[in-house]
Write an enzyme that holds these catalytic residues in place. Structure first.
Site, PDB file in Angstrom:
ATOM      1  CE  LYS A 235      -3.330   2.830   0.468  1.00  0.00           C
ATOM      2  NZ  LYS A 235      -4.316   3.017  -0.573  1.00  0.00           N
TER       3      LYS A 235
ATOM      4  CB  CYS B 275      -4.151   8.655  -0.068  1.00  0.00           C
ATOM      5  SG  CYS B 275      -5.867   8.388   0.298  1.00  0.00           S
TER       6      CYS B 275
HETATM    7  N1  SAJ Z   1      -2.066  14.729  -8.834  1.00  0.00           N
HETATM    8  C1  SAJ Z   1      -1.182  15.503  -9.573  1.00  0.00           C
HETATM    9  N2  SAJ Z   1      -0.756  15.017 -10.772  1.00  0.00           N
HETATM   10  C2  SAJ Z   1      -1.171  13.819 -11.259  1.00  0.00           C
HETATM   11  C3  SAJ Z   1      -2.054  13.030 -10.501  1.00  0.00           C
HETATM   12  C4  SAJ Z   1      -2.488  13.519  -9.291  1.00  0.00           C
HETATM   13  O1  SAJ Z   1      -0.771  16.600  -9.165  1.00  0.00           O
HETATM   14  O2  SAJ Z   1      -0.763  13.473 -12.362  1.00  0.00           O
HETATM   15  C5  SAJ Z   1      -2.527  15.228  -7.530  1.00  0.00           C
HETATM   16  C6  SAJ Z   1      -4.054  15.335  -7.438  1.00  0.00           C
HETATM   17  O3  SAJ Z   1      -4.530  16.552  -7.958  1.00  0.00           O
HETATM   18  C7  SAJ Z   1      -4.237  15.220  -5.943  1.00  0.00           C
HETATM   19  C8  SAJ Z   1      -3.151  14.240  -5.527  1.00  0.00           C
HETATM   20  O4  SAJ Z   1      -2.193  14.258  -6.559  1.00  0.00           O
HETATM   21  O5  SAJ Z   1      -4.014  16.452  -5.283  1.00  0.00           O
HETATM   22  C9  SAJ Z   1      -3.626  12.824  -5.289  1.00  0.00           C
HETATM   23  O6  SAJ Z   1      -4.583  12.460  -6.245  1.00  0.00           O
HETATM   24  P1  SAJ Z   1      -4.655  11.012  -6.925  1.00  0.00           P
HETATM   25  O7  SAJ Z   1      -5.776  10.975  -7.853  1.00  0.00           O
HETATM   26  O8  SAJ Z   1      -3.314  10.670  -7.466  1.00  0.00           O
HETATM   27  O9  SAJ Z   1      -4.849  10.024  -5.704  1.00  0.00           O
HETATM   28  P2  SAJ Z   1      -5.886   9.909  -4.478  1.00  0.00           P
HETATM   29  O10 SAJ Z   1      -5.191  10.452  -3.283  1.00  0.00           O
HETATM   30  O11 SAJ Z   1      -7.211  10.453  -4.794  1.00  0.00           O
HETATM   31  O12 SAJ Z   1      -5.999   8.322  -4.391  1.00  0.00           O
HETATM   32  C10 SAJ Z   1      -4.812   7.566  -4.233  1.00  0.00           C
HETATM   33  C11 SAJ Z   1      -4.830   6.398  -5.224  1.00  0.00           C
HETATM   34  N3  SAJ Z   1      -3.529   5.756  -5.253  1.00  0.00           N
HETATM   35  C12 SAJ Z   1      -2.843   5.594  -6.385  1.00  0.00           C
HETATM   36  O13 SAJ Z   1      -3.236   5.974  -7.461  1.00  0.00           O
HETATM   37  C13 SAJ Z   1      -1.524   4.889  -6.263  1.00  0.00           C
HETATM   38  C14 SAJ Z   1      -5.919   5.415  -4.821  1.00  0.00           C
HETATM   39  O14 SAJ Z   1      -5.857   4.263  -5.643  1.00  0.00           O
HETATM   40  C15 SAJ Z   1      -5.727   5.015  -3.351  1.00  0.00           C
HETATM   41  O15 SAJ Z   1      -6.742   4.114  -2.943  1.00  0.00           O
HETATM   42  C16 SAJ Z   1      -5.830   6.264  -2.526  1.00  0.00           C
HETATM   43  O16 SAJ Z   1      -4.754   7.126  -2.905  1.00  0.00           O
HETATM   44  C17 SAJ Z   1      -5.723   5.896  -1.056  1.00  0.00           C
HETATM   45  O17 SAJ Z   1      -6.768   5.874  -0.397  1.00  0.00           O
HETATM   46  O18 SAJ Z   1      -4.632   5.566  -0.600  1.00  0.00           O
END
Ligand code: SAJ
Length: 441
Positions: free
Chosen positions: A215, A269
């Site tokens: 995780k 997360c």
């Molecule tokens: N973000 C960026 N650039 C990107 C992708 C995301 O700046 O290219 C930012 C987003 O705007 C946000 C943050 O990162 O602020 C996180 O967003 P996210 O969509 O990457 O992830 P979360 O936090 O919504 O969900 C993540 C997911 N983990 C992964 O993709 C490895 C999800 O599958 C997990 O279940 C979740 O964390 C969790 O609960 O741990």
């Protein structure tokens, strides 16, 4: 193993969908939350979080009688702990002069303590909350063993991380592959049997500490990759390159998949979990630490971008669009957009923020207005902080008709590729140099 009745502790973004999905599959579920407001809200048939499809699912689960909401756990065949594991805001660790954040495991500790009196031989306890490595064996097992029963011998104990993406939780809960780490192979098998009730993705068994690492590795991998995208945006800005064009070209390489820069990394997360690795092994995690620093400083970089576009910020009227931590969710936790607004306000700007998913944002000190029109009405500049569909779809004509502002600052590539200049706007974009000299590059 049969599971006729389960207790889910923590009815947040993970616990509530999990409890309702088990209930929808015919299991008797007791959903437990220590927050009485949440208990009352759910009993009234309302929900306290926004997630597509969740309201209908919860309503059906409660109506069917399969989901009952309480504020204390009770005897059951299995217990699932899905409580928050944030970090402490008021204490940090230190290694070689660098400070790092510490996981606040109090909710997991309390949940395990609440389960212990109800634990019976043959039960299964699953920890789902993201936790530092070895939490299941070193923290949770000893607390549950206060019951007099032995983990792995008298009751089964497993760690199973949730991996669902906010905004798509209900689908991903069922379809994603799931890892179940048992403190013994029998515990992993018991976890396998439990989640087989609704999971359609592959369920893979391992040990508890591996599952915890998996995780943390997943979210840390994403954090490090976003950090490099953010660093690329700064480099592109310096070298007169459009980072979005450069990324799209680099991503045509068959083994390259650069993520997107933005105002920073938020949510409960990805901006939190890498610290769990740094905390437990600061001597081994310089890259993870540096990535956290880059992503945490990105709101400041965006603030500088606004300052470059507008000059002095004192008394300037700015419409800030989006406060959530990412597109099309209502979650404001650890949101970089909120931090940018705070930085602008601290510099004396008069910011009216609009968050379409939470029109009354309720963040102390932030002037959130309930409509887009109100935010834009007397603005001189508009800053796009979150790529919500409704915001990125705003056309130059529409925007022109509702705001006198002609300066736009796009921190998330929501407004690229449209003819803003023809409509009389000046568009500044994160990762796109102000000083691009098209004749010599
Ligand atoms: N973000 C960026 N650039 C990107 C992708 C995301 O700046 O290219 C930012 C987003 O705007 C946000 C943050 O990162 O602020 C996180 O967003 P996210 O969509 O990457 O992830 P979360 O936090 O919504 O969900 C993540 C997911 N983990 C992964 O993709 C490895 C999800 O599958 C997990 O279940 C979740 O964390 C969790 O609960 O741990």
């Amino acid at each position: 193993m049969r599971f006729d009745k389960i207790c889910v502790l923590g009815l947040g973004y993970i616990g509530l969908p999990t409890a309702s999905t088990f209930a929808a599959n015919g299991v008797q579920v007791v959903g437990v939350d220590i927050d009485l407001r949440i208990v009352e809200t759910l009993r009234r048939g309302e929900i306290h979080i926004h997630e597509p499809g969740l309201r209908t699912l919860v309503e059906a689960a409660i109506k069917s009688g399969n989901l009952r909401v309480e504020n204390l756990p009770e005897e059951a065949d299995a217990f699932i702990i899905a409580v928050p594991t944030p970090f402490f805001h008021d204490k940090t660790g230190e290694y070689n002069g660098e400070t790092y954040k510490l996981a606040d495991m109090r909710a997991v500790t309390s949940a395990a303590e609440a389960i212990a009196p109800h634990l019976r031989k043959g039960n299964l306890v699953v920890l789902e909350s993201t936790s530092p490595p070895r939490t299941t064996v070193d923290l949770v097992a000893p607390i549950l063993e206060i019951s007099g029963l032995k983990a792995g011998a008298d009751f089964n104990l497993a760690y199973s991380p949730e991996r669902v993406l906010p905004g798509q939780i209900l689908r991903e809960l069922i379809d994603n592959a799931r890892v179940i780490g048992g403190v013994t192979p029998e515990s992993a098998q018991a976890g396998y049997d439990l989640y087989s009730i609704f999971v359609r993705g592959e369920i893979v068994k391992t040990d508890a500490t591996t599952a915890e690492m998996v995780k943390l590795m997943e979210n840390t991998y994403r954090d490090v990759n976003i950090a490099i995208a953010n660093e690329f945006s700064r480099l592109a800005d310096r070298f007169g390159v459009d980072v979005w064009e450069a990324i799209s070209l680099a991503n045509r390489h068959p083994r390259v998949k650069i993520l997107s820069p933005g105002p920073g990394v938020g949510g409960h997360c990805i901006s939190v979990d890498p610290w769990f690795l740094v905390e437990t092994a600061p001597d081994l995690t310089p890259l993870i630490y540096a990535s956290r620093q880059v992503n945490d400083s990105q709101p400041h970089y965006v603030f500088d971008l606004v300052q470059r576009a507008l000059g002095s910020l004192k008394g300037r009227k700015i419409a800030a669009l989006g406060l959530a931590y990412k597109p099309d969710v209502d979650d404001l936790r650890e949101s970089p957009a909120v931090e940018v607004v705070q930085l602008l306000q601290d510099a004396g700007a008069l910011v009216k923020a609009f968050e379409p998913f939470k029109p009354v944002a309720g963040i102390p000190g932030i002037d959130a207005v309930p409509t887009l029109g109100e935010s834009l009405a007397d603005a001189e500049a508009v800053i796009l902080l979150v790529n919500h569909s409704s915001l990125k779809d705003l056309s130059p004509e529409k925007l022109k008709s509702i705001t006198p502002a002609r300066i736009l600052i796009d921190t998330i590539n929501g407004w690229g590729g449209r003819d803003w200049e023809d409509a009389g706007f000046t568009l500044h974009r994160l990762g796109v140099s102000e000083n691009r000299d098209n004749s010599k590059r």
